[in-house]
Design an enzyme around this catalytic site. Structure first.
Site, short mmCIF file in Angstrom:
data_model
loop_
_atom_site.label_atom_id
_atom_site.label_comp_id
_atom_site.label_asym_id
_atom_site.label_seq_id
_atom_site.Cartn_x
_atom_site.Cartn_y
_atom_site.Cartn_z
N GLU A 254 0.86 -1.41 -0.02
CA GLU A 254 -0.11 0.11 -0.02
C GLU A 254 0.99 1.13 -0.04
O GLU A 254 1.30 1.36 0.95
CB GLU A 254 -1.00 -0.02 1.21
CG GLU A 254 -1.84 -1.23 1.44
CD GLU A 254 -2.86 -1.27 0.57
OE1 GLU A 254 -3.00 -0.60 -0.61
OE2 GLU A 254 -3.78 -2.27 0.64
N CYS A 288 -3.05 8.58 3.44
CA CYS A 288 -2.67 8.17 2.27
C CYS A 288 -3.78 8.52 1.35
O CYS A 288 -3.52 8.84 0.15
CB CYS A 288 -2.38 6.76 2.23
SG CYS A 288 -3.66 5.83 2.91
P1 NAD Z 1 8.42 5.28 4.52
O1 NAD Z 1 8.21 4.21 3.25
O2 NAD Z 1 9.48 6.25 4.66
O3 NAD Z 1 8.55 4.33 5.87
C1 NAD Z 1 7.44 3.15 5.99
C2 NAD Z 1 8.18 2.21 6.91
O4 NAD Z 1 9.29 1.55 6.17
C3 NAD Z 1 8.83 2.71 8.06
O5 NAD Z 1 8.66 1.50 8.95
C4 NAD Z 1 10.40 2.59 7.64
O6 NAD Z 1 11.35 2.39 8.76
C5 NAD Z 1 10.37 1.54 6.76
N1 NAD Z 1 11.59 1.41 5.83
C6 NAD Z 1 12.29 2.68 5.31
N2 NAD Z 1 13.08 2.09 4.44
C7 NAD Z 1 13.08 0.92 4.32
C8 NAD Z 1 13.81 -0.35 3.58
N3 NAD Z 1 14.81 0.18 2.79
N4 NAD Z 1 13.74 -1.42 3.93
C9 NAD Z 1 12.68 -1.72 4.88
N5 NAD Z 1 11.82 -1.05 5.52
C10 NAD Z 1 11.98 0.41 5.42
O7 NAD Z 1 6.74 5.76 4.61
P2 NAD Z 1 6.32 6.92 5.88
O8 NAD Z 1 6.93 8.22 5.67
O9 NAD Z 1 6.40 6.18 7.27
O10 NAD Z 1 4.63 6.90 5.49
C11 NAD Z 1 4.08 7.95 4.53
C12 NAD Z 1 3.78 7.25 3.17
O11 NAD Z 1 3.00 6.28 3.53
C13 NAD Z 1 3.28 8.01 2.40
O12 NAD Z 1 3.85 7.92 1.09
C14 NAD Z 1 1.90 7.48 2.17
O13 NAD Z 1 1.16 8.10 1.03
C15 NAD Z 1 2.00 6.11 2.48
N6 NAD Z 1 0.78 5.54 2.96
C16 NAD Z 1 0.23 4.84 2.02
C17 NAD Z 1 -0.97 4.23 2.73
C18 NAD Z 1 -1.79 3.17 1.76
O14 NAD Z 1 -2.81 2.29 2.18
N7 NAD Z 1 -1.76 3.18 0.43
C19 NAD Z 1 -1.16 4.18 3.84
C20 NAD Z 1 -0.44 5.06 4.87
C21 NAD Z 1 0.59 5.88 4.33
#
Ligand code: NAD
Length: 486
Positions: A254, A288
């Site tokens: 997602e 999101c």
């Molecule tokens: P992010 O991608 O920065 O981080 C999400 C998670 O991934 C965190 O736990 C982070 O530590 C981990 N992570 C980061 N790099 C990684 C890697 N290389 N390997 C493994 N894990 C890693 O996202 P965020 O800033 O926490 O959240 C905001 C984003 O999430 C926005 O883009 C938003 O649109 C999206 N979002 C999407 C939905 C949906 O349902 N489509 C829902 C909520 C948020």
């Protein structure tokens, strides 16, 4: 100072060989907890515990027994409702009413809904003819996939994490969860709940840390993780997909969005303004499914912009438990910097700033928090960066449109395709336009109205796969066919 520890094999444990990192309050940037960062060997211990649990008591439970345990989890979350609300407010700084009306109850519901789904889902069966005339019977069985790596974001941490853990456990898997480094509290609290209701050790594990070269990456690279479910940014999804390709592990994603809202001149005006206000500004714009592009039919454009401006200017910033306040900060200094950089870009690209564009005046005790003003722009071309790129802040650009085709083309002209909200009283138009907007989730005359049995997920670069109801079973189980010659 509270120390937030990893939860591995049913125990809260400290890390081996790493230094705890600070968890800061979004309200004033003060350190409110220290979080233990999982090392590669801690992640390995969590995955091994999850793997062993598959073969232990958990793996031997009947569906009914698992369902009873998951109802127990939901009830215990409800019993400890205030603890979860307090933890999530401390992590995110968002208002009390958002926690109590949506984010925490949804966390409990996520366990019940998927328990009900697995209890009631039928399995497919096909009779087939054979040359000897006796025939054969095919039937499918669903088995858990194994150890699921769950990686979740900070914007609605408890709701989004349980949206994955609920179905994963209902289907008989075990999980290792890596919550966002910004929001470690409620996932950790869930460990206490799991122990108190008797979920066997190793079924639910939590490891804390960051992404690259930290717990997130160690988890996705671990060969004993059988599948990875992730919610977060699209570029993080790309990195995770690369890691998952080693060993051909399945992914459910997602991802980001740049969601368009479409308001026709025949819409119920006040309802449309209220709906768009929520979709742009709820959770300080950190949803999101939220709207960052608003298209309004020309005859009502000026009136609509004015009405949204009045509402945006009426928000009251303050602490989550301040009943006179209804508006929270952004999650972190880093995210505030990102949002403010887009506020500067909008100005540089020639936007008309209808309202906002800066930071609010806050009292001394909140001055170092990550507060930003709700912001509305008009006047930019579709090529402007604030119209094209996901900002994930409390802001939107509003453009006028003159025809259905024009607005559909504009809505679709983006690499993302998560959700849309369409406002009209013309029934035929509502259905016609809904079918043509390239997104996974469409709302008509509403927004964020969720029936948890329905398919949830993004088109284009907004995701892979669908979650919700029986759709979650496609990812959290493996279907096997058994053919019986009669
Ligand atoms: P992010 O991608 O920065 O981080 C999400 C998670 O991934 C965190 O736990 C982070 O530590 C981990 N992570 C980061 N790099 C990684 C890697 N290389 N390997 C493994 N894990 C890693 O996202 P965020 O800033 O926490 O959240 C905001 C984003 O999430 C926005 O883009 C938003 O649109 C999206 N979002 C999407 C939905 C949906 O349902 N489509 C829902 C909520 C948020």
């Amino acid at each position: 100072m509270q120390l937030i520890r990893n939860f591995i094999n049913g125990e809260f444990v400290e890390a081996t060989g790493t230094t705890p990192f600070d968890k800061r309050s979004p309200l004033n940037n003060q350190v409110i907890a220290q979080v233990v960062e999982a090392s590669r060997s801690d992640v390995d211990a969590a995955v091994q515990a999850a793997h062993a649990a598959l073969k232990g008591e958990w793996g031997g439970l009947s569906t009914d027994q698992r369902v009873d345990l998951l109802y127990g989890v939901a009830n215990e979350i409800t019993r400890r409702f205030d603890d979860f609300v307090a933890a999530e407010m401390a992590d995110t700084g968002q208002p009390h009413h958002v926690m109590t009306s949506a984010f925490i109850p949804r966390g409990a519901a996520n366990f019940k809904v998927f328990a009900d789904v697995v209890k009631n889902v039928p399995s497919e069966s096909f009779r087939m003819a054979t040359p000897d005339g006796k025939g054969a019977l095919n039937y499918a069985i669903r088995l858990p996939k194994g150890v699921i790596g769950v990686i979740s974001p900070w914007n609605a941490p408890f709701m989004l994490m349980t949206w994955k853990v609920g179905p994963a456990l209902a289907c008989g898997n075990t999980v290792v969860v890596k919550p966002s480094e910004e929001t470690p509290l409620t996932t950790t609290l869930l460990g206490e709940v799991m122990n108190s209701v008797g979920i066997p050790k190793g079924v639910f594990n939590v490891i804390h840390g960051f992404g690259p070269n930290s717990a997130g990456e160690f988890l996705t690279q671990h060969p004993k993780v059988d599948a990875i479910t992730f919610t977060g940014e699209t570029r993080t999804g790309t990195a995770i997909m690369k890691a998952a390709s080693e060993g051909m592990r399945d992914v459910s994603f997602e991802l980001g969005g740049k969601n368009a809202a479409i308001v026709f001149a025949d819409a119920e005006f006040d309802a449309a303004v209220d709906g768009i206000f929520r979709s742009v500004f709820l959770n300080s714009g950190q949803v999101c499914l939220g709207t960052e592009r608003v298209y309004v039919e020309r005859p009502i454009f000026d009136k609509f912009v004015q009405a949204l401006k009045v509402k945006a200017e009426a928000v009251k910033f303050g602490r989550p438990d301040d009943h006179n306040a209804n508006y929270g900060p952004l999650i972190s200094a880093e995210h505030k910097q990102k949002v403010m950089s887009y506020y500067a870009k909008a100005k540089a690209e020639g936007a008309t700033i209808v309202t906002g564009g800066g930071v609010p005046d806050m009292p001394a005790d909140l001055q170092d928090g990550h507060w930003v003003q709700p912001t509305i722009w008009t006047g930019l071309p579709e090529t402007a960066s604030v119209v094209r790129e996901e900002i994930f802040g409390p802001c939107c650009h509003i453009s006028p449109f003159d025809s259905e085709d024009e607005v559909i083309n504009k809505a679709n002209d983006n690499e993302y395709g998560l959700s849309t909200t369409i406002w009209t009283t013309n029934l035929s138009r509502a259905h016609r336009v809904a079918a043509r907007v390239e997104v996974g989730i469409t709302w008509i005359n509403s927004w964020f109205l969720r029936d948890l049995r329905t398919a949830f997920g993004g088109s284009k670069q907004s995701g892979i796969g669908r979650e919700g109801g029986v759709h979650s079973l496609e990812f959290y189980t493996e279907t096997r066919n058994i053919c019986v010659k009669l």
